[in-house]
Design a protein around this motif. Structure first.
Motif, mmCIF file in Angstrom:
data_model
loop_
_atom_site.group_PDB
_atom_site.id
_atom_site.type_symbol
_atom_site.label_atom_id
_atom_site.label_comp_id
_atom_site.label_asym_id
_atom_site.label_seq_id
_atom_site.Cartn_x
_atom_site.Cartn_y
_atom_site.Cartn_z
ATOM 1 N N LEU A 266 0.849 -1.186 0.000
ATOM 2 C CA LEU A 266 0.000 0.000 0.000
ATOM 3 C C LEU A 266 0.885 1.237 0.000
ATOM 4 O O LEU A 266 1.697 1.440 0.920
ATOM 5 C CB LEU A 266 -0.917 -0.004 1.217
ATOM 6 N N ASP A 267 0.748 2.063 -1.032
ATOM 7 C CA ASP A 267 1.629 3.223 -1.206
ATOM 8 C C ASP A 267 1.518 4.235 -0.075
ATOM 9 O O ASP A 267 2.457 4.996 0.187
ATOM 10 C CB ASP A 267 1.322 3.931 -2.539
ATOM 11 N N CYS A 268 0.368 4.268 0.597
ATOM 12 C CA CYS A 268 0.140 5.266 1.653
ATOM 13 C C CYS A 268 0.682 4.826 3.008
ATOM 14 O O CYS A 268 0.595 5.577 3.987
ATOM 15 C CB CYS A 268 -1.350 5.574 1.771
ATOM 16 N N LEU A 269 1.251 3.624 3.076
ATOM 17 C CA LEU A 269 1.784 3.103 4.332
ATOM 18 C C LEU A 269 3.297 2.950 4.254
ATOM 19 O O LEU A 269 3.844 2.652 3.193
ATOM 20 C CB LEU A 269 1.161 1.743 4.665
ATOM 21 N N THR A 270 3.971 3.121 5.380
ATOM 22 C CA THR A 270 5.416 2.889 5.436
ATOM 23 C C THR A 270 5.693 1.386 5.342
ATOM 24 O O THR A 270 4.770 0.558 5.437
ATOM 25 C CB THR A 270 6.007 3.418 6.741
ATOM 26 N N ALA A 271 6.968 1.044 5.213
ATOM 27 C CA ALA A 271 7.350 -0.369 5.176
ATOM 28 C C ALA A 271 6.866 -1.085 6.441
ATOM 29 O O ALA A 271 6.291 -2.183 6.364
ATOM 30 C CB ALA A 271 8.864 -0.496 5.038
ATOM 31 N N THR A 272 7.075 -0.454 7.585
ATOM 32 C CA THR A 272 6.634 -1.053 8.846
ATOM 33 C C THR A 272 5.127 -1.260 8.861
ATOM 34 O O THR A 272 4.634 -2.335 9.244
ATOM 35 C CB THR A 272 7.032 -0.160 10.042
ATOM 36 N N GLU A 273 4.391 -0.269 8.438
ATOM 37 C CA GLU A 273 2.925 -0.356 8.450
ATOM 38 C C GLU A 273 2.423 -1.408 7.477
ATOM 39 O O GLU A 273 1.436 -2.106 7.748
ATOM 40 C CB GLU A 273 2.328 1.020 8.132
ATOM 41 N N ASN A 274 3.094 -1.569 6.337
ATOM 42 C CA ASN A 274 2.725 -2.618 5.394
ATOM 43 C C ASN A 274 2.919 -4.002 6.004
ATOM 44 O O ASN A 274 2.074 -4.889 5.838
ATOM 45 C CB ASN A 274 3.553 -2.494 4.104
ATOM 46 N N VAL A 275 4.018 -4.179 6.705
ATOM 47 C CA VAL A 275 4.276 -5.474 7.344
ATOM 48 C C VAL A 275 3.275 -5.717 8.475
ATOM 49 O O VAL A 275 2.781 -6.843 8.655
ATOM 50 C CB VAL A 275 5.724 -5.545 7.872
ATOM 51 N N GLU A 276 2.947 -4.676 9.210
ATOM 52 C CA GLU A 276 1.972 -4.798 10.301
ATOM 53 C C GLU A 276 0.616 -5.302 9.815
ATOM 54 O O GLU A 276 -0.122 -5.954 10.576
ATOM 55 C CB GLU A 276 1.774 -3.453 10.987
ATOM 56 N N MET A 277 0.274 -4.998 8.581
ATOM 57 C CA MET A 277 -1.033 -5.403 8.037
ATOM 58 C C MET A 277 -1.258 -6.902 8.163
ATOM 59 O O MET A 277 -2.377 -7.363 8.352
ATOM 60 C CB MET A 277 -1.139 -4.987 6.569
ATOM 61 N N MET B 215 11.208 -8.047 11.838
ATOM 62 C CA MET B 215 11.208 -8.772 10.571
ATOM 63 C C MET B 215 11.874 -7.956 9.467
ATOM 64 O O MET B 215 12.603 -8.502 8.633
ATOM 65 C CB MET B 215 9.765 -9.116 10.180
ATOM 66 N N LEU B 216 11.659 -6.653 9.460
ATOM 67 C CA LEU B 216 12.316 -5.804 8.463
ATOM 68 C C LEU B 216 13.827 -5.793 8.677
ATOM 69 O O LEU B 216 14.596 -5.777 7.703
ATOM 70 C CB LEU B 216 11.751 -4.381 8.527
ATOM 71 N N SER B 217 14.252 -5.838 9.908
ATOM 72 C CA SER B 217 15.688 -5.929 10.180
ATOM 73 C C SER B 217 16.246 -7.261 9.679
ATOM 74 O O SER B 217 17.348 -7.318 9.123
ATOM 75 C CB SER B 217 15.960 -5.785 11.689
ATOM 76 N N THR B 218 15.464 -8.314 9.843
ATOM 77 C CA THR B 218 15.887 -9.641 9.390
ATOM 78 C C THR B 218 16.096 -9.680 7.881
ATOM 79 O O THR B 218 17.011 -10.345 7.385
ATOM 80 C CB THR B 218 14.844 -10.702 9.794
ATOM 81 N N VAL B 219 15.258 -8.949 7.137
ATOM 82 C CA VAL B 219 15.398 -8.942 5.672
ATOM 83 C C VAL B 219 16.307 -7.810 5.188
ATOM 84 O O VAL B 219 16.376 -7.514 4.002
ATOM 85 C CB VAL B 219 14.023 -8.854 4.962
ATOM 86 N N GLY B 220 17.000 -7.153 6.141
ATOM 87 C CA GLY B 220 17.980 -6.149 5.769
ATOM 88 C C GLY B 220 17.444 -4.762 5.517
ATOM 89 O O GLY B 220 18.088 -3.948 4.854
ATOM 90 N N LEU B 221 16.250 -4.476 6.058
ATOM 91 C CA LEU B 221 15.636 -3.166 5.817
ATOM 92 C C LEU B 221 15.375 -2.386 7.099
ATOM 93 O O LEU B 221 14.525 -1.498 7.133
ATOM 94 C CB LEU B 221 14.313 -3.338 5.049
ATOM 95 N N GLY B 222 16.126 -2.702 8.140
ATOM 96 C CA GLY B 222 15.913 -2.023 9.405
ATOM 97 C C GLY B 222 16.042 -0.517 9.299
ATOM 98 O O GLY B 222 15.292 0.232 9.940
ATOM 99 N N GLU B 223 16.969 -0.038 8.457
ATOM 100 C CA GLU B 223 17.176 1.408 8.306
ATOM 101 C C GLU B 223 16.162 2.056 7.371
ATOM 102 O O GLU B 223 16.136 3.276 7.229
ATOM 103 C CB GLU B 223 18.594 1.673 7.775
ATOM 104 N N HIS B 224 15.340 1.237 6.719
ATOM 105 C CA HIS B 224 14.372 1.768 5.752
ATOM 106 C C HIS B 224 12.930 1.573 6.221
ATOM 107 O O HIS B 224 11.995 1.719 5.437
ATOM 108 C CB HIS B 224 14.559 1.074 4.396
ATOM 109 N N SER B 225 12.745 1.237 7.484
ATOM 110 C CA SER B 225 11.428 0.833 7.976
ATOM 111 C C SER B 225 10.373 1.932 7.886
ATOM 112 O O SER B 225 9.186 1.644 7.787
ATOM 113 C CB SER B 225 11.530 0.332 9.420
#
Length: 223
Positions: free
Chosen positions: A97-108, A127-137
């Motif tokens: 969902l374009d209107c949600l951050t990476a974290t919010e998308n995963v929370e869905m 989980m985002l840290s596990t896939v290497g996106l902790g700094e982009h959450s």
């Protein structure tokens, strides 16, 4: 070992009357915990239809399809919704969902679980840290590359620790290195969580990640 997916004489058609067309014919298949299975075949051979049936996204017409011991033929809507909650989905187009951050998308993916908002946020961050996106959450999809978007989709699919992951062409829109990184990540996380992965692909670059490879032609599984 008990199978997570058990399919017997599964047949599926689209259309009615003279326009009726059979897209799956007499499918028999068993998938087991911890294994990664690739499903290949030409466009229109029935791969995506099989995937959507296994994901409880279509109604079973003929035959038997059991997911985690539950028969989908004739299952009620409430049963199907509950079952979908135990399946992780990864698609070619990310479906973020374009209107949600990476974290919010995963929370869905955790909305239907009995967790507080803080717990959902913590799980998503981890989980985002596990896939290497902790700094982009906190970035939005428009701020991420194609490979990063697919990593968010993987995080979303696996954050609830599903028993089954269904992936439809997850590397199709990615360059060679990004595609390899994505499937390696799916492989590592699937083995850690001991879940079953069925991955539909045309990508010959990733055939080596699977324990098993199936091929489909004209709606039939070929040996």
């Amino acid at each position: 070992m008990s199978s997570t997916v058990a399919i017997t004489q599964l047949t599926h058609s689209f259309g009615k009357g003279n326009l009726r067309r059979t897209v799956l014919s007499d499918i028999n298949l068993a998938l087991y915990p911890g294994e990664i299975v690739l499903l290949t075949g030409p466009s229109g051979s029935g791969k995506t239809t099989l995937l959507t049936l296994m994901g409880a996204l279509r109604s079973v017409q003929e035959g038997s399809l059991q997911i985690l011991g539950q028969e989908l033929m004739g299952a009620k809507k409430q049963q199907l919704v509950k079952l979908r909650n135990q399946i992780g989905f990864i698609f070619q187009s990310h479906n973020l969902l374009d209107c949600l951050t990476a974290t919010e998308n995963v929370e869905m993916a955790l909305k239907l679980h009995s967790l507080s908002r803080r717990e959902r946020r913590d799980h998503a961050h981890k989980m985002l840290s596990t896939v290497g996106l902790g700094e982009h959450s906190q970035k939005y999809p428009a701020q991420l590359s194609g490979g990063q978007k697919q990593r968010v989709a993987i995080a979303r699919a696996l954050v609830a620790q599903p028993k089954i992951v269904l992936a439809d062409e997850p590397t199709a829109s990615l360059d060679s290195q990004s595609g390899r990184d994505v499937v390696t990540l799916i492989q590592q996380l699937a083995h850690q969580q001991h879940c079953t992965v069925l991955l539909v692909t045309h990508d010959t670059r990733i055939l080596d990640i699977a324990e098993r490879q199936l091929h489909m032609e004209d709606g039939r599984l070929c040996a």
